[in-house]
Design a protein around this motif. Structure first.
Motif, short mmCIF file in Angstrom:
data_model
loop_
_atom_site.label_atom_id
_atom_site.label_comp_id
_atom_site.label_asym_id
_atom_site.label_seq_id
_atom_site.Cartn_x
_atom_site.Cartn_y
_atom_site.Cartn_z
N UNK A 66 0.83 -1.20 0.00
CA UNK A 66 0.00 0.00 0.00
C UNK A 66 0.87 1.25 0.00
N UNK A 67 0.32 2.32 -0.57
CA UNK A 67 0.96 3.63 -0.60
C UNK A 67 2.43 3.57 -1.01
N UNK A 68 2.68 2.92 -2.14
CA UNK A 68 4.01 2.85 -2.72
C UNK A 68 3.87 2.74 -4.24
N UNK A 69 4.79 3.38 -4.95
CA UNK A 69 4.87 3.22 -6.40
C UNK A 69 5.92 2.14 -6.67
N UNK A 70 5.52 1.05 -7.32
CA UNK A 70 6.40 -0.11 -7.50
C UNK A 70 6.65 -0.31 -8.99
N UNK A 126 8.53 6.28 -2.95
CA UNK A 126 7.51 6.83 -2.06
C UNK A 126 6.67 7.84 -2.85
N UNK A 127 5.34 7.71 -2.86
CA UNK A 127 4.50 8.60 -3.67
C UNK A 127 4.34 9.98 -3.05
N UNK A 128 3.89 10.94 -3.87
CA UNK A 128 3.64 12.28 -3.34
C UNK A 128 2.19 12.46 -2.90
N UNK A 129 1.38 11.40 -3.03
CA UNK A 129 0.04 11.42 -2.47
C UNK A 129 -0.34 10.01 -2.05
N UNK A 239 14.89 11.75 -8.85
CA UNK A 239 13.84 11.69 -7.83
C UNK A 239 13.96 12.87 -6.87
N UNK A 240 12.84 13.28 -6.25
CA UNK A 240 12.92 14.31 -5.21
C UNK A 240 13.77 13.83 -4.03
N UNK A 241 14.54 14.75 -3.47
CA UNK A 241 15.42 14.39 -2.36
C UNK A 241 14.72 14.45 -1.01
N UNK A 242 13.58 15.13 -0.94
CA UNK A 242 12.85 15.24 0.31
C UNK A 242 11.54 14.49 0.23
N UNK A 243 11.27 13.68 1.24
CA UNK A 243 10.02 12.95 1.32
C UNK A 243 8.99 13.86 1.98
#
Length: 244
Positions: A66-70, A126-129, A239-243
């Motif tokens: 859940x809540x992950x881009x794979x 890790x997704x942004x939403x 990829x973005x460096x900040x989660x």
């Protein structure tokens, strides 16, 4: 006196975590399952980079996410996928598979062949939403389109080249012949870094020598300069460096 902040991280192939279950031989660039290294948790939103080899006819039974881009990138052989959305598909070299796990999904992955191994990269971002509707997609790309140039395989935009994910990320692959060079301009240099993973061969990236299965992360820069020291296959992940 000015203090210089570190803006690169080098992960040599032999320093990765290892797990050999007989049917599965896996190398983990970042902490995963029984491999834990507090200094190797992620590169920005890039959370998992597993280099998996699955024995003939074997695979991962049904399990949840859940809540992950794979993202799965086959390197050799055929990988069979089934999930709780009713998807049944086989992916092979040249294909890119993406699954937005969102609110929750069950899936399985098996080697579709009874006579040879399947090798693939399993990547988690890790997704942004969170809480999005689960989604599956796969595409087939022309491998010739990445010879001595970058082929975009993933982006944040459904209308762009490659698959798309819920994150401000771009992935590219290339087959670079010995002696050839190319540059990569970051799409979002203010917020993103790039993690380079050498699938095969040897190259020099912004002055750093890299070999097969080495990983090299860079941030606070606008451009990469890549020269192949031998015939090379390379994956670049911006990829973005900040989660968030």
């Amino acid at each position: 006196m000015e203090t210089k902040t570190r803006t690169t991280v080098l992960h040599k192939a032999e320093t990765r975590g290892k797990a050999n279950h007989g049917w599965l031989n896996s190398h983990h660039t970042f902490s995963f399952a029984n491999y834990y290294n507090p200094d190797r948790m992620n590169f920005g939103v890039l959370r998992v980079l597993n280099d998996d080899v699955v024995a003939a006819g074997r695979g991962f039974g049904t399990h949840p996410h859940n809540n992950m881009e794979i993202i799965s990138i086959p390197l050799e052989g055929d990988l069979e996928h089934k999930d709780s959305m009713g998807t049944s598909a086989v992916i092979k070299q040249g294909d890119i598979q993406v699954m937005s796990a969102g609110t929750g999904i069950l899936h399985s992955e098996y080697n579709a062949n009874q006579d040879k191994e399947v090798k693939f990269l399993q990547i988690w971002v890790v997704p942004n939403k969170e809480g999005v509707e689960p989604r599956y997609d796969q595409i087939s790309l022309n491998l010739g389109d990445r010879k001595n140039k970058l082929q975009q395989i993933l982006s944040p935009n459904s209308e762009d080249e490659g698959v798309w994910i819920h994150q401000n990320a771009w992935f590219n692959m290339t087959f670079l012949e010995a002696g050839k060079s190319l540059n990569y301009q970051l799409k979002d240099a203010e917020n993103n870094g790039v993690y380079a993973f050498v699938i095969n061969g040897e190259l020099t990236l912004n002055g750093q020598k890299l070999s097969k299965r080495d990983g090299f992360g860079l941030w606070d820069l606008e451009e990469l300069e890549i020269t192949a020291d031998s015939d090379t296959e390379l994956l670049l992940m911006e990829v973005p460096m900040n989660i968030a």
